[in-house]
Design an enzyme around this catalytic site. Structure first.
Site: not given
Ligand code: 3PG
Length: 529
Positions: A281, A263
């Site tokens: 995401h 990502e």
């Molecule tokens: C997590 O593991 O808490 C989620 O996938 C959120 O990820 P992020 O904080 O990068 O949005």
């Protein structure tokens, strides 16, 4: 002068930032979007690091982090942090496991509707001036079957919402029993049947060696024609190449993807397909979730900095210094026994009996029990479990946990006996401390052994015949796998023995298969301890 310097290297909700900035004796630098090189250059000056999923806290970063005491993740997933390295360096790693559960589940439901009704595609066609009513005819989700892989906190909320929408919900979670699922209104399904019977399949597990590529070419072949696949959990749980192939062939009607192996994904083939909808995401990206996780971790950092209290840590229990010294060998032993028990006991855990024998029983065993529970849950939940939430999760899963004390043991006067029971299986492990701090496994079911529980361990059940050990060693050697330690236990007169091999590197599946081809080998289990 500020006594505790905190670097924020990802986007943190303003409420969390304000709270941290207003804390006395904390100096905050807010630098979201640092490159790897910039992070390595900056990190030596900081005592605390606040991250989300974008910052990669690699071994290299940790090596440079000479003054770092705590890494705090505003969210759940810690696959971007090298936890063993942080632990080695005595850096506490904490997360905020509760604040974004509902948001992630809601995003999954949003994706379920969007992918069924072609909403993103229709929206972009409208904006290009077209009116393609026929092209975007969709499907109802009502009365359809949703297969959920992983019925943890997020999976459970998805199940609840889907049931409310009139879907039939099947779930696969090797760590929950059919009864536990039934009480949630969900039908337990072995993975294979879930693949065959679901109209929609969604994954809600952490990314572990068991879940990586759990949806792959073979799994897709078994699915219904026109299945829909969703991944709002972690990139890599659904194999991206195999999904692409399934979508191209038309076997998979469409996919909704929120997470990618890398990502942000660059020129990703999946993003070229019309039957893929994708979000960057966004599962936990709501105002509510971000405020909750940001304020949770910030409060945790402040408490740690001010009073030394550790909350939601994944690599250390919540104890003061002196007690920690006294208990740490037992905490370590307990956690290892727990991890081992889960990996060798088949089925969803129903009952755990912990017997404290002799010396350890005279200490404060409550944290040791928590450590055992954390160990038991870690192979299933990875970062989702910590020393704070392990008892809560065990209770939520209906696991009956009992402790007992014995003044003296049959063989050892300082031991932990752990008995784990599922609907179809039971394991009994005995561990003790050698010297002052060395954890040792001394019994595994009927077998007496004397094994350190560390790293990659291969457990081989075999018939006790001459030459067995030599042939196993030769096969591993042929594949360049170095054996670090080896321990053999036997049950006299039964003809059976057990070999525990600690290897420097994990043993790949084809080598395990090779071992199973030996006529004297009955079972091989690769453990991570
Ligand atoms: C997590 O593991 O808490 C989620 O996938 C959120 O990820 P992020 O904080 O990068 O949005």
């Amino acid at each position: 002068m500020a006594s505790f310097k905190v670097l924020i290297s990802d986007h943190l909700h303003s409420k969390g930032l304000e709270l941290l900035e207003s804390a006395e004796e904390i100096e905050v630098t807010n630098s979201p979007g640092l490159s790897k090189e910039e992070l390595i250059e900056a990190i030596p000056a900081y005592n605390g690091l606040v991250i989300r999923s974008a910052t990669k806290v690699t071994a290299e970063v940790i090596a440079a982090a000479k003054n770092l005491k705590v890494i705090a993740r505003a969210g759940i997933g810690l696959d971007n942090v090298d936890i063993p390295e942080a632990t080695k360096r005595g850096i506490i790693v904490m997360n905020a496991p509760d604040g974004n559960v509902v948001s992630t589940a809601e995003h999954t439901v949003a994706m379920l509707f969007a992918v069924s009704r072609n909403i993103p595609q229709a929206n972009s066609s409208m904006k290009q001036g077209r009116w393609e009513k026929k092209k975007f005819q969709g499907k109802e989700i009502y009365n359809k079957t949703l297969g959920i892989i992983g019925l943890g906190r997020i999976g459970k909320v998805v199940a609840e919402r889907a049931r409310g929408l009139g879907m039939n919900v099947l779930a696969f979670d090797p760590y929950l029993s059919p009864d536990q699922m039934e009480s949630l209104g969900v039908t337990y399904s072995p993975l294979n049947s879930l693949f065959m019977e679901s109209d929609y399949i969604t994954v809600h597990t952490p990314l572990t060696k068991e879940t990586r590529s759990i949806i792959n070419r073979r799994a897709i072949k078994r699915m219904k024609d026109g299945v829909f696949i969703l991944n709002c959990a972690r990139g890599g749980i659904v194999n991206e190449d195999d999904l692409y192939e399934g979508l191209k062939e038309g076997k998979v009607a469409a996919a909704a993807i929120d997470v990618f192996e890398n990502e942000p994904p660059e020129d990703h083939p999946l993003l070229t397909l019309d039957n893929v909808i994708a979000t960057p995401h966004l599962g936990a990206s709501t105002h509510e979730a971000q405020e909750a996780v940001a304020t949770d971790v910030v409060r945790q950092i402040i408490d740690y900095m001010k009073t030394g209290t550790i909350r939601n840590a994944v690599n250390v229990p919540s104890l003061d210094g002196e007690e920690l010294m006294l208990l740490s060998p037992h905490l370590n032993l307990g956690e290892k026994l727990g991890m081992l028990a889960t990996q060798i006991t088949r089925g969803g855990l129903k009952k755990v009996v912990i017997e404290y024998v002799g010396e350890v029983g005279r200490l404060n065993t409550a944290p040791v029990t928590v450590s055992i529970l954390k160990g038991l849950l870690t192979p299933m939940l990875e970062d989702g479990v910590n020393f704070v939430n392990a008892p809560h999760i065990a209770k939520e899963r209906g696991i009956d946990v009992r402790t007992a004390f014995k003044e003296e043991g049959a063989y050892y006067n300082n031991a932990i006996i752990l008995t784990t029971t599922t609907a179809s299986d039971q394991s009994r492990l005995v561990g003790t401390i050698f010297g002052k701090r060395q954890p040792r496994l001394v019994r595994i079911n009927a077998f007496y052994v004397e094994a350190a529980m560390e790293g990659h361990v291969l457990l081989v059940y075999n018939m006790d015949t001459p030459g067995v050990i030599g042939s196993i060693g030769e096969l591993l050697g042929k594949h360049g796998i170095n054996i670090a330690t080896m321990d053999v236990g036997r049950v006299l007169d039964s003809g059976q023995n057990i070999i525990l091999l600690e290897t420097d590197t994990p043993v790949p599946t084809d080598v395990k298969r090779g071992l199973l081809d030996f006529p004297h080998v009955n079972q091989v289990v690769a453990l991570e301890l």
